[in-house]
Design a protein around this motif. Structure first.
Motif, mmCIF file in Angstrom:
data_model
loop_
_atom_site.group_PDB
_atom_site.id
_atom_site.type_symbol
_atom_site.label_atom_id
_atom_site.label_comp_id
_atom_site.label_asym_id
_atom_site.label_seq_id
_atom_site.Cartn_x
_atom_site.Cartn_y
_atom_site.Cartn_z
ATOM 1 N N LEU A 272 -4.796 -5.485 7.140
ATOM 2 C CA LEU A 272 -5.306 -4.121 7.298
ATOM 3 C C LEU A 272 -5.624 -3.498 5.943
ATOM 4 O O LEU A 272 -6.667 -2.834 5.791
ATOM 5 C CB LEU A 272 -4.265 -3.277 8.037
ATOM 6 C CG LEU A 272 -4.712 -1.915 8.564
ATOM 7 C CD1 LEU A 272 -5.826 -2.081 9.579
ATOM 8 C CD2 LEU A 272 -3.540 -1.172 9.177
ATOM 9 N N MET A 273 -4.749 -3.690 4.971
ATOM 10 C CA MET A 273 -4.995 -3.124 3.649
ATOM 11 C C MET A 273 -6.136 -3.811 2.915
ATOM 12 O O MET A 273 -6.720 -3.228 1.998
ATOM 13 C CB MET A 273 -3.717 -3.210 2.803
ATOM 14 C CG MET A 273 -2.560 -2.412 3.342
ATOM 15 S SD MET A 273 -2.906 -0.637 3.421
ATOM 16 C CE MET A 273 -1.415 -0.053 4.242
ATOM 17 N N ALA A 274 -6.475 -5.043 3.304
ATOM 18 C CA ALA A 274 -7.543 -5.785 2.643
ATOM 19 C C ALA A 274 -8.931 -5.396 3.127
ATOM 20 O O ALA A 274 -9.933 -5.905 2.589
ATOM 21 C CB ALA A 274 -7.328 -7.284 2.844
ATOM 22 N N LEU A 275 -9.037 -4.518 4.099
ATOM 23 C CA LEU A 275 -10.346 -4.079 4.586
ATOM 24 C C LEU A 275 -11.119 -3.403 3.462
ATOM 25 O O LEU A 275 -10.536 -2.752 2.589
ATOM 26 C CB LEU A 275 -10.179 -3.128 5.770
ATOM 27 C CG LEU A 275 -9.604 -3.738 7.053
ATOM 28 C CD1 LEU A 275 -9.384 -2.662 8.101
ATOM 29 C CD2 LEU A 275 -10.522 -4.832 7.585
ATOM 30 N N PRO A 276 -12.419 -3.525 3.456
ATOM 31 C CA PRO A 276 -13.196 -2.984 2.326
ATOM 32 C C PRO A 276 -13.307 -1.462 2.354
ATOM 33 O O PRO A 276 -13.342 -0.834 3.427
ATOM 34 C CB PRO A 276 -14.573 -3.632 2.516
ATOM 35 C CG PRO A 276 -14.658 -3.893 3.991
ATOM 36 C CD PRO A 276 -13.265 -4.228 4.424
ATOM 37 N N ALA B 69 0.616 -2.688 1.401
ATOM 38 C CA ALA B 69 0.888 -3.531 2.566
ATOM 39 C C ALA B 69 2.383 -3.806 2.698
ATOM 40 O O ALA B 69 2.952 -3.741 3.803
ATOM 41 C CB ALA B 69 0.113 -4.842 2.451
ATOM 42 N N ILE B 70 3.052 -4.091 1.591
ATOM 43 C CA ILE B 70 4.497 -4.341 1.626
ATOM 44 C C ILE B 70 5.241 -3.076 2.042
ATOM 45 O O ILE B 70 6.184 -3.121 2.850
ATOM 46 C CB ILE B 70 4.971 -4.849 0.254
ATOM 47 C CG1 ILE B 70 4.365 -6.219 -0.030
ATOM 48 C CG2 ILE B 70 6.489 -4.902 0.188
ATOM 49 C CD1 ILE B 70 4.638 -6.739 -1.427
ATOM 50 N N VAL B 71 4.824 -1.930 1.513
ATOM 51 C CA VAL B 71 5.477 -0.667 1.874
ATOM 52 C C VAL B 71 5.272 -0.360 3.355
ATOM 53 O O VAL B 71 6.213 0.035 4.067
ATOM 54 C CB VAL B 71 4.935 0.482 0.995
ATOM 55 C CG1 VAL B 71 5.480 1.824 1.474
ATOM 56 C CG2 VAL B 71 5.311 0.261 -0.471
ATOM 57 N N ALA B 72 4.040 -0.539 3.846
ATOM 58 C CA ALA B 72 3.756 -0.264 5.257
ATOM 59 C C ALA B 72 4.539 -1.186 6.175
ATOM 60 O O ALA B 72 5.075 -0.749 7.209
ATOM 61 C CB ALA B 72 2.260 -0.404 5.512
ATOM 62 N N ALA B 73 4.630 -2.472 5.831
ATOM 63 C CA ALA B 73 5.397 -3.404 6.653
ATOM 64 C C ALA B 73 6.875 -3.027 6.682
ATOM 65 O O ALA B 73 7.538 -3.129 7.726
ATOM 66 C CB ALA B 73 5.229 -4.822 6.110
ATOM 67 N N ALA C 10 7.179 -11.726 9.741
ATOM 68 C CA ALA C 10 5.994 -12.346 9.144
ATOM 69 C C ALA C 10 4.707 -11.786 9.751
ATOM 70 O O ALA C 10 3.720 -11.558 9.035
ATOM 71 C CB ALA C 10 6.052 -13.859 9.319
ATOM 72 N N ALA C 11 4.702 -11.558 11.063
ATOM 73 C CA ALA C 11 3.515 -11.008 11.725
ATOM 74 C C ALA C 11 3.233 -9.581 11.252
ATOM 75 O O ALA C 11 2.076 -9.209 11.021
ATOM 76 C CB ALA C 11 3.698 -11.046 13.234
ATOM 77 N N ILE C 12 4.287 -8.777 11.103
ATOM 78 C CA ILE C 12 4.105 -7.395 10.635
ATOM 79 C C ILE C 12 3.556 -7.385 9.218
ATOM 80 O O ILE C 12 2.622 -6.634 8.890
ATOM 81 C CB ILE C 12 5.439 -6.632 10.726
ATOM 82 C CG1 ILE C 12 5.823 -6.429 12.188
ATOM 83 C CG2 ILE C 12 5.343 -5.289 10.019
ATOM 84 C CD1 ILE C 12 7.203 -5.834 12.381
ATOM 85 N N LEU C 13 4.120 -8.207 8.351
ATOM 86 C CA LEU C 13 3.648 -8.252 6.966
ATOM 87 C C LEU C 13 2.223 -8.788 6.891
ATOM 88 O O LEU C 13 1.388 -8.247 6.148
ATOM 89 C CB LEU C 13 4.587 -9.122 6.132
ATOM 90 C CG LEU C 13 4.234 -9.256 4.641
ATOM 91 C CD1 LEU C 13 4.174 -7.891 3.977
ATOM 92 C CD2 LEU C 13 5.240 -10.151 3.940
ATOM 93 N N GLY C 14 1.923 -9.831 7.667
ATOM 94 C CA GLY C 14 0.570 -10.369 7.664
ATOM 95 C C GLY C 14 -0.446 -9.367 8.189
ATOM 96 O O GLY C 14 -1.553 -9.238 7.642
#
Length: 242
Positions: A50-54, A18-22, A41-45
């Protein structure tokens, strides 16, 4: 050899990607104005959500299949870049030439060792119970000294964070080199070196070329004025003699 817990690897992978993608999204921003803090903040959130999806609904699933886990240093450098964007900076100091050179050489050696051109076992030494901890302590001490002396504080903090992450949680894979290098970070280092070389070459060419802002009339005017004055004096003497 102590391997990290699988659950901690999964959590780290989701957060790390997530950090890399942001960071990539922020780097692709080409607006006239820098990104605001709310936008960062919105991009990182959004990347974290998105990465937390199962399961395979998460992009981290496919990134893990291709690259396994991001190295701690890659995540640290991306955090440095996001911090710079948060503070309104456009130019990044997350990958200085010194760090890029070290990563390029180390990545080349590890690659040659992995494919069989070298048989020194460099990669497997990262699992060692003596060499890896000693190297980690040396790197951590060097980074702490650089931070105290304010020499490349952001980069030193990123390296120190990667070493601490490896030392405490053995992330991402239990190998010291995986904490300090990965294919994406290796590519970033190569790109930084190439861009730096092109900029230096362009600067040398610009310094050697004549100035394009000089006025031809003003450049030739002072040189022609003494000649014109000498010709006028000679003509005046001739007329006076007659």
């Amino acid at each position: 050899m102590t391997l990290p817990d699988l659950a901690s690897q999964i959590v780290y992978g989701r957060i790390g990607w997530a950090i890399v993608a942001a960071t990539v999204v922020c780097a692709l921003w080409r607006g006239a104005a820098p990104l605001s803090r709310a936008a960062v903040a919105a991009i990182l959130g959004g990347a974290l959500a998105l990465m937390a999806l199962p399961g395979n609904l998460s992009p981290a699933w496919y990134l893990g299949l291709a690259f396994q886990y991001p190295s701690g240093l890659l995540v640290g450098c991306c955090l440095v870049r996001l911090t710079e964007r948060w503070n309104g900076a456009r130019r990044s100091a997350a990958m200085p030439p010194s760090l890029a050179g070290v990563l390029a050489v180390a990545g080349t050696l590890l690659y040659l060792d992995a494919v069989g051109f070298l048989t020194s076992g460099y990669y497997y030494a990262g699992f060692g119970g003596v060499l890896a901890p000693v190297v980690a302590v040396i790197i951590a001490c060097a980074c702490a000294l650089a931070i105290v002396r304010n020499h490349g504080r952001g980069t030193a903090a990123a390296v120190l964070g990667a070493v601490v992450l490896f030392s405490v949680l053995r992330l991402p894979s239990g190998n010291l080199w995986d904490a300090l290098l990965d294919p994406l970070l290796f590519g970033w280092a190569i790109a930084a070196l190439l861009v730096g070389a092109l900029r230096r070459r362009r600067r040398r060419v610009t310094d050697r070329s004549p100035s394009s802002h000089s006025d031809p009339d003003s450049a030739s005017g002072p040189a022609l004025q003494p000649i014109a004055a000498e010709h006028f004096t000679s003509l005046k003497e001739q007329v006076g003699g007659q």
